[in-house]
Scaffold this motif. Structure first.
Motif, PDB file in Angstrom:
ATOM      1  N   ALA A   1       8.346   8.764   8.196  1.00 20.66           N
ATOM      2  CA  ALA A   1       8.941   8.911   9.090  1.00 20.66           C
ATOM      3  C   ALA A   1      10.374   9.215   8.673  1.00 20.66           C
ATOM      4  CB  ALA A   1       8.862   7.981   9.976  1.00 20.66           C
ATOM      5  N   GLU A   2      10.818  10.193   9.486  1.00 21.54           N
ATOM      6  CA  GLU A   2      12.354  10.801   9.429  1.00 21.54           C
ATOM      7  C   GLU A   2      13.358   9.697   9.268  1.00 21.54           C
ATOM      8  OE1 GLU A   2      13.776  14.300  11.479  1.00 21.54           O
ATOM      9  OE2 GLU A   2      11.703  15.014  11.779  1.00 21.54           O
ATOM     10  N   LYS A   3      13.134   8.604   9.881  1.00 25.30           N
ATOM     11  CA  LYS A   3      14.037   7.420  10.002  1.00 25.30           C
ATOM     12  C   LYS A   3      14.116   6.988   8.601  1.00 25.30           C
ATOM     13  CE  LYS A   3      15.776   4.290  12.899  1.00 25.30           C
ATOM     14  NZ  LYS A   3      16.729   4.353  13.596  1.00 25.30           N
ATOM     15  N   PHE A   4      13.468   7.296   7.514  1.00 27.89           N
ATOM     16  CA  PHE A   4      13.563   6.824   6.195  1.00 27.89           C
ATOM     17  C   PHE A   4      15.175   7.464   5.790  1.00 27.89           C
ATOM     18  CE2 PHE A   4      13.202   7.316   1.656  1.00 27.89           C
ATOM     19  CZ  PHE A   4      13.168   6.045   1.153  1.00 27.89           C
ATOM     20  N   ASP A   5      15.298   8.842   6.206  1.00 24.86           N
ATOM     21  CA  ASP A   5      16.350   9.250   5.607  1.00 24.86           C
ATOM     22  C   ASP A   5      17.870   8.651   6.146  1.00 24.86           C
ATOM     23  OD1 ASP A   5      14.862  11.243   4.737  1.00 24.86           O
ATOM     24  OD2 ASP A   5      15.336  12.786   6.237  1.00 24.86           O
TER      25      ASP A   5
ATOM     26  N   GLN B   1       1.011  -1.191   0.062  1.00 26.13           N
ATOM     27  CA  GLN B   1       0.136  -0.102   0.015  1.00 26.13           C
ATOM     28  C   GLN B   1       0.772   1.202  -0.089  1.00 26.13           C
ATOM     29  OE1 GLN B   1      -0.853  -2.521   2.343  1.00 26.13           O
ATOM     30  NE2 GLN B   1      -2.195  -3.318   1.065  1.00 26.13           N
ATOM     31  N   GLY B   2       2.221   1.073  -0.045  1.00 22.24           N
ATOM     32  CA  GLY B   2       3.214   2.298  -0.128  1.00 22.24           C
ATOM     33  C   GLY B   2       3.213   2.908   1.370  1.00 22.24           C
ATOM     34  N   ILE B   3       3.113   2.102   2.410  1.00 20.46           N
ATOM     35  CA  ILE B   3       3.296   2.551   3.766  1.00 20.46           C
ATOM     36  C   ILE B   3       4.722   1.769   3.999  1.00 20.46           C
ATOM     37  CG2 ILE B   3       2.575   2.402   6.023  1.00 20.46           C
ATOM     38  CD1 ILE B   3      -0.373   2.087   4.999  1.00 20.46           C
ATOM     39  N   LEU B   4       5.596   2.905   4.874  1.00 20.57           N
ATOM     40  CA  LEU B   4       6.853   2.618   5.137  1.00 20.57           C
ATOM     41  C   LEU B   4       6.815   1.468   6.195  1.00 20.57           C
ATOM     42  CD1 LEU B   4       9.943   3.167   4.973  1.00 20.57           C
ATOM     43  CD2 LEU B   4       9.555   4.656   6.841  1.00 20.57           C
ATOM     44  N   ARG B   5       7.407   0.322   6.020  1.00 21.42           N
ATOM     45  CA  ARG B   5       7.412  -0.778   7.040  1.00 21.42           C
ATOM     46  C   ARG B   5       7.958  -0.350   8.465  1.00 21.42           C
ATOM     47  NH1 ARG B   5       6.416  -5.361   3.869  1.00 21.42           N
ATOM     48  NH2 ARG B   5       7.190  -5.126   1.835  1.00 21.42           N
ATOM     49  N   SER B   6       7.675  -1.332   9.476  1.00 22.26           N
ATOM     50  CA  SER B   6       8.157  -0.720  10.803  1.00 22.26           C
ATOM     51  C   SER B   6       8.531  -2.137  11.441  1.00 22.26           C
ATOM     52  CB  SER B   6       6.921  -0.030  11.463  1.00 22.26           C
ATOM     53  OG  SER B   6       5.795  -0.790  11.438  1.00 22.26           O
ATOM     54  N   GLY B   7       9.163  -2.149  12.649  1.00 20.89           N
ATOM     55  CA  GLY B   7       9.425  -3.161  13.450  1.00 20.89           C
ATOM     56  C   GLY B   7      10.395  -4.089  12.854  1.00 20.89           C
ATOM     57  N   GLU B   8       9.770  -5.599  13.183  1.00 21.78           N
ATOM     58  CA  GLU B   8      10.550  -6.611  12.416  1.00 21.78           C
ATOM     59  C   GLU B   8      10.652  -6.548  10.978  1.00 21.78           C
ATOM     60  OE1 GLU B   8       9.628 -10.304  14.406  1.00 21.78           O
ATOM     61  OE2 GLU B   8       9.816  -9.410  16.418  1.00 21.78           O
ATOM     62  N   LEU B   9       9.490  -6.068  10.437  1.00 22.25           N
ATOM     63  CA  LEU B   9       9.310  -6.250   9.008  1.00 22.25           C
ATOM     64  C   LEU B   9      10.102  -5.203   8.262  1.00 22.25           C
ATOM     65  CD1 LEU B   9       5.508  -6.414   8.345  1.00 22.25           C
ATOM     66  CD2 LEU B   9       7.006  -8.168   8.078  1.00 22.25           C
ATOM     67  N   MET B  10      10.564  -4.138   9.189  1.00 21.16           N
ATOM     68  CA  MET B  10      11.460  -2.970   8.416  1.00 21.16           C
ATOM     69  C   MET B  10      12.839  -3.532   8.738  1.00 21.16           C
ATOM     70  SD  MET B  10      12.591  -0.399   6.981  1.00 21.16           S
ATOM     71  CE  MET B  10      11.331   0.673   6.872  1.00 21.16           C
ATOM     72  N   GLU B  11      13.210  -4.139   9.720  1.00 20.02           N
ATOM     73  CA  GLU B  11      14.242  -4.791  10.010  1.00 20.02           C
ATOM     74  C   GLU B  11      14.812  -5.527   8.946  1.00 20.02           C
ATOM     75  OE1 GLU B  11      15.158  -6.314  13.972  1.00 20.02           O
ATOM     76  OE2 GLU B  11      14.127  -4.341  15.056  1.00 20.02           O
ATOM     77  N   GLU B  12      13.941  -6.616   8.674  1.00 20.29           N
ATOM     78  CA  GLU B  12      14.341  -7.614   7.450  1.00 20.29           C
ATOM     79  C   GLU B  12      14.365  -7.170   6.317  1.00 20.29           C
ATOM     80  OE1 GLU B  12      11.421 -10.936   5.446  1.00 20.29           O
ATOM     81  OE2 GLU B  12      11.399 -11.048   7.811  1.00 20.29           O
ATOM     82  N   ALA B  13      13.190  -6.076   5.872  1.00 12.49           N
ATOM     83  CA  ALA B  13      13.597  -5.372   4.661  1.00 12.49           C
ATOM     84  C   ALA B  13      14.833  -4.465   4.400  1.00 12.49           C
ATOM     85  CB  ALA B  13      12.128  -4.280   4.352  1.00 12.49           C
ATOM     86  N   LEU B  14      15.272  -3.953   5.589  1.00 17.88           N
ATOM     87  CA  LEU B  14      16.459  -3.193   5.490  1.00 17.88           C
ATOM     88  C   LEU B  14      17.697  -3.958   5.274  1.00 17.88           C
ATOM     89  CD1 LEU B  14      17.752  -0.557   5.494  1.00 17.88           C
ATOM     90  CD2 LEU B  14      17.774  -0.609   8.062  1.00 17.88           C
TER      91      LEU B  14
END
Length: 183
Positions: free
Chosen positions: A141-145, A94-107
């Motif tokens: 979120a600013e974390k994206f930078d 949906q174009g929403i920045l992932r968060s939590g464990e999903l973000m850690e894995e994606a990053l």
């Protein structure tokens, strides 16, 4: 239209073909018209004093893997490549920045992909990666930078000139008339 200075650190040869690959809608701002006209990159390059052609491979929603697949087919066809990678892997469907464990894995996966992308780009004499953007560009979120910076540093560590989309835009001035990528 005359194009002068490319972004700092990017050397474009005076002739040949530039391949632009990635998730892009690319244009060049025509400063002779106060920036009010935006030409497709391939048109702008062919109108420039440079004797080069431009091939655009736009892959909406492209991740590094899709860009690498396109690069594999170019190795014998060009020596100049610019890739645009907006780190789409960090967003959900949906174009929403992932968060939590999903973000850690994606990053983590994005960092591995950054290494692979850089290795693929090293095959080309002239290469540049435009990466990410900024939290303001995507309204996230600013974390994206920070994520963009981490991935950019990985690509740069492999001797590939890498710049964030936002950095590229920050260095454009009317006097320099540098390339502009616009959404």
């Amino acid at each position: 239209m005359a194009l002068s200075s490319p972004p700092p650190g990017l050397y474009l040869p005076p002739s040949g073909t530039v391949h632009l690959i990635g998730d892009l809608r690319v244009a060049v701002c025509d400063e002779e018209h106060d920036g009010s006209i935006q030409l497709p990159m391939e048109t702008a390059l062919s109108n420039a004093s440079l004797e080069m052609s431009c091939r655009v491979v736009s892959i909406p929603g492209a991740g590094a893997i899709q860009i690498i697949e396109q690069l594999r087919g170019l190795i014998s066809k060009t020596n100049t490549v610019i890739v645009v990678w907006f780190l789409n892997e960090l967003f959900d469907e949906q174009g929403i920045l992932r968060s939590g464990e999903l973000m850690e894995e994606a990053l983590s996966e994005a960092k591995q992909s950054a290494c692979a992308l850089a290795q693929s780009l090293l095959r080309f004499k002239h290469r540049m990666a435009v990466i990410g953007g900024s939290h303001r560009l995507w309204s996230v979120a600013e974390k994206f930078d920070e994520y963009v910076s981490q991935v950019t540093r990985i690509v740069e560590a492999e001797s590939v000139y890498a710049v964030s989309y936002t950095h590229l835009r920050a260095h454009e001035t009317r006097e320099d008339r540098v390339f502009r990528l616009v959404l």
